[in-house]
Design a protein around this motif. Sequence first.
Motif, PDB file in Angstrom:
ATOM      1  N   LYS A 200      32.555 -17.111  25.927  1.00 12.90           N
ATOM      2  CA  LYS A 200      32.819 -18.509  26.265  1.00 12.90           C
ATOM      3  C   LYS A 200      34.328 -18.728  26.224  1.00 12.90           C
ATOM      4  N   ILE A 201      34.893 -19.274  27.293  1.00 10.48           N
ATOM      5  CA  ILE A 201      36.342 -19.423  27.386  1.00 10.48           C
ATOM      6  C   ILE A 201      36.705 -20.875  27.710  1.00 10.48           C
ATOM      7  N   GLY A 202      37.943 -21.252  27.361  1.00 10.23           N
ATOM      8  CA  GLY A 202      38.443 -22.597  27.618  1.00 10.23           C
ATOM      9  C   GLY A 202      39.091 -22.714  28.987  1.00 10.23           C
ATOM     10  N   LYS A 203      39.655 -23.887  29.255  1.00  7.55           N
ATOM     11  CA  LYS A 203      40.193 -24.147  30.594  1.00  7.55           C
ATOM     12  C   LYS A 203      41.434 -23.320  30.907  1.00  7.55           C
ATOM     13  N   VAL A 204      42.272 -23.037  29.896  1.00  4.36           N
ATOM     14  CA  VAL A 204      43.463 -22.215  30.141  1.00  4.36           C
ATOM     15  C   VAL A 204      43.052 -20.773  30.445  1.00  4.36           C
TER      16      VAL A 204
ATOM     17  N   PHE B 201       8.715 -13.498  18.202  1.00  4.78           N
ATOM     18  CA  PHE B 201       7.992 -13.576  19.471  1.00  4.78           C
ATOM     19  C   PHE B 201       7.950 -15.011  19.990  1.00  4.78           C
ATOM     20  N   SER B 202       7.912 -15.989  19.081  1.00  8.38           N
ATOM     21  CA  SER B 202       7.905 -17.396  19.502  1.00  8.38           C
ATOM     22  C   SER B 202       9.213 -17.753  20.209  1.00  8.38           C
ATOM     23  N   HIS B 203      10.339 -17.214  19.713  1.00  9.63           N
ATOM     24  CA  HIS B 203      11.625 -17.416  20.399  1.00  9.63           C
ATOM     25  C   HIS B 203      11.557 -16.850  21.819  1.00  9.63           C
ATOM     26  N   ALA B 204      11.021 -15.619  21.926  1.00 12.48           N
ATOM     27  CA  ALA B 204      10.947 -14.950  23.226  1.00 12.48           C
ATOM     28  C   ALA B 204      10.037 -15.711  24.189  1.00 12.48           C
ATOM     29  N   LEU B 205       8.918 -16.208  23.675  1.00  9.14           N
ATOM     30  CA  LEU B 205       7.941 -16.905  24.518  1.00  9.14           C
ATOM     31  C   LEU B 205       8.522 -18.199  25.086  1.00  9.14           C
ATOM     32  N   VAL B 206       9.191 -18.973  24.228  1.00  4.77           N
ATOM     33  CA  VAL B 206       9.795 -20.232  24.675  1.00  4.77           C
ATOM     34  C   VAL B 206      10.952 -19.957  25.631  1.00  4.77           C
ATOM     35  N   ALA B 207      11.722 -18.901  25.348  1.00  4.42           N
ATOM     36  CA  ALA B 207      12.830 -18.532  26.250  1.00  4.42           C
ATOM     37  C   ALA B 207      12.301 -18.231  27.648  1.00  4.42           C
ATOM     38  N   LYS B 208      11.206 -17.471  27.707  1.00  8.07           N
ATOM     39  CA  LYS B 208      10.629 -17.127  29.015  1.00  8.07           C
ATOM     40  C   LYS B 208      10.078 -18.368  29.696  1.00  8.07           C
ATOM     41  N   LYS B 209       9.469 -19.273  28.914  1.00  8.12           N
ATOM     42  CA  LYS B 209       8.920 -20.505  29.474  1.00  8.12           C
ATOM     43  C   LYS B 209      10.018 -21.360  30.103  1.00  8.12           C
ATOM     44  N   LEU B 210      11.200 -21.335  29.518  1.00  5.68           N
ATOM     45  CA  LEU B 210      12.306 -22.166  29.994  1.00  5.68           C
ATOM     46  C   LEU B 210      13.189 -21.447  31.021  1.00  5.68           C
ATOM     47  N   GLY B 211      12.756 -20.273  31.455  1.00  2.00           N
ATOM     48  CA  GLY B 211      13.472 -19.581  32.529  1.00  2.00           C
ATOM     49  C   GLY B 211      14.498 -18.568  32.067  1.00  2.00           C
ATOM     50  N   GLY B 212      14.505 -18.234  30.786  1.00  2.00           N
ATOM     51  CA  GLY B 212      15.469 -17.268  30.265  1.00  2.00           C
ATOM     52  C   GLY B 212      14.966 -15.840  30.368  1.00  2.00           C
ATOM     53  N   ASN B 213      15.878 -14.910  30.223  1.00  2.00           N
ATOM     54  CA  ASN B 213      15.544 -13.487  30.250  1.00  2.00           C
ATOM     55  C   ASN B 213      15.556 -12.935  28.826  1.00  2.00           C
ATOM     56  N   VAL B 214      14.513 -12.189  28.470  1.00  2.78           N
ATOM     57  CA  VAL B 214      14.426 -11.571  27.144  1.00  2.78           C
ATOM     58  C   VAL B 214      14.691 -10.084  27.315  1.00  2.78           C
ATOM     59  N   ARG B 215      15.783  -9.609  26.761  1.00  4.71           N
ATOM     60  CA  ARG B 215      16.167  -8.207  26.958  1.00  4.71           C
ATOM     61  C   ARG B 215      15.278  -7.251  26.164  1.00  4.71           C
ATOM     62  N   GLU B 216      15.010  -7.643  24.901  1.00  7.56           N
ATOM     63  CA  GLU B 216      14.340  -6.688  24.015  1.00  7.56           C
ATOM     64  C   GLU B 216      13.739  -7.416  22.829  1.00  7.56           C
ATOM     65  N   ILE B 217      12.625  -6.912  22.353  1.00  8.46           N
ATOM     66  CA  ILE B 217      12.022  -7.415  21.119  1.00  8.46           C
ATOM     67  C   ILE B 217      11.574  -6.205  20.311  1.00  8.46           C
ATOM     68  N   GLY B 218      11.692  -6.269  18.995  1.00  2.00           N
ATOM     69  CA  GLY B 218      11.347  -5.087  18.214  1.00  2.00           C
ATOM     70  C   GLY B 218      11.375  -5.324  16.722  1.00  2.00           C
ATOM     71  N   PHE B 219      11.393  -4.219  15.983  1.00  2.00           N
ATOM     72  CA  PHE B 219      11.349  -4.237  14.521  1.00  2.00           C
ATOM     73  C   PHE B 219      12.356  -3.226  14.006  1.00  2.00           C
ATOM     74  N   GLY B 220      13.077  -3.593  12.937  1.00  3.83           N
ATOM     75  CA  GLY B 220      14.097  -2.689  12.419  1.00  3.83           C
ATOM     76  C   GLY B 220      14.463  -2.970  10.982  1.00  3.83           C
ATOM     77  N   LEU B 221      15.538  -2.337  10.546  1.00  2.00           N
ATOM     78  CA  LEU B 221      16.033  -2.500   9.176  1.00  2.00           C
ATOM     79  C   LEU B 221      17.405  -3.160   9.221  1.00  2.00           C
TER      80      LEU B 221
ATOM     81  N   THR C 187      20.156 -15.851  27.408  1.00  2.00           N
ATOM     82  CA  THR C 187      19.874 -17.295  27.409  1.00  2.00           C
ATOM     83  C   THR C 187      21.162 -18.114  27.439  1.00  2.00           C
ATOM     84  N   TYR C 188      22.321 -17.451  27.328  1.00  6.22           N
ATOM     85  CA  TYR C 188      23.598 -18.165  27.505  1.00  6.22           C
ATOM     86  C   TYR C 188      23.689 -18.765  28.904  1.00  6.22           C
ATOM     87  N   GLN C 189      22.903 -18.216  29.828  1.00  5.90           N
ATOM     88  CA  GLN C 189      22.928 -18.743  31.192  1.00  5.90           C
ATOM     89  C   GLN C 189      22.121 -20.035  31.322  1.00  5.90           C
TER      90      GLN C 189
END
Length: 371
Positions: free
Chosen positions: A47-51, A199-219, A234-236
């Motif tokens: 995200k950038i400013g006007k200058v 998954f709820s974040h991903a589902l709502v993102a898809k409903k609102l027209g966003g792209n979900v790159r990846e979902i998973g489990f980790g440490l 979803t920045y778009q």
Amino acid sequence: MDVSPKIKELNSNFSLSNQLFISKNVRMFEVDNETLLFHEQTSKYYKIGKVAKELISQLQMQQFTGDQLIMEISNRFDVEMDEIADSVNIFIKQMIKEGIIYTSEKSFDISKSVQSRRSSKVLIKLIKVNNFDQYLFKLSLIIPTMGVKATIVFVILMCLISIVSIITVLRSSYVAPISGIELLYLIPWINLHLIGHEFSHALVAKKLGGNVREIGFGLLYFVIPVAYVDLTDTYQLKSKKRAFIAIAGPIYDLTMGFISSLFVLYSNGFANTIAVHLLFIQFMIFCFNCNLLLPSDLYKALANWFKVTNLRNHSFEYLKFTMMNKEKPAYLKGISGIKENFYLLYAILSLFYITSLIFIFIFYYFKIFFD
């Protein structure tokens, strides 16, 4: 390949007399009257400013040296060159580091290793799925389509009913210390809850027209088991849509808590004990995700709804520069009066809260394992 030595070399050798080139992998676009840069090679947004927008626009049209850019921007915004020289110099160096601007037409391949090297320090991905767009889209059709006002009213009512139900059940139930066997039963349910939350974040993102790159489990930090979802794209989306995506997590926590509270009421024995513990943990997860002193889901939702940019980072930076009595960067110089006091108070409270959590964790760690 490891690009860090080349990045250091570029930054150390860079001067404002260098000829500058914009990467062909960078595109600029507007969302909610804000300007974003997207680097297609690293899949990162800025995200950038006007200058900065004017600087990038000039480079996209023709080649400039740093000195020429300062002169051009000085004329465009009717400011003295000395006032913007340092800021422009810092910005160009940062863009060189990110592979957006180059000092040579033969730009090297910055590689995705730059991004993965940063993320791997925090999160180790054990399980990841990134080819499920069509399934996610079909599931998102289950969510009813409502207007913004109707959605807000529905969410508030549902949250109030869930909170009242959860607190009422917890007050009438005895939450005993968790035994070893109970913990074994709880761990799978807690992990399922965390996966459902993301998954709820991903589902709502898809409903609102966003792209979900990846979902998973980790440490997280090599130790803490967490589910995760990559919602970078979803920045778009417009900021209010991003707010709904962020708040989807806490709503899920409350919904599952409400279901658990019903199970507590209609169960007994060992199953009831497990349900009470699960309900308590779910409510704690909800409270954690609504803590405005952390980069929580509620913090992100409010920041997006009210279009507050980088409140947390800017607050910490403002406190640091104030305590060190150093000159503040351009983006912090306009802060004064009530806003200044708010930034300082937020930073101090956040640091105090984080410090308290660390001390509480250390205290209970020694109490459990060494007493």
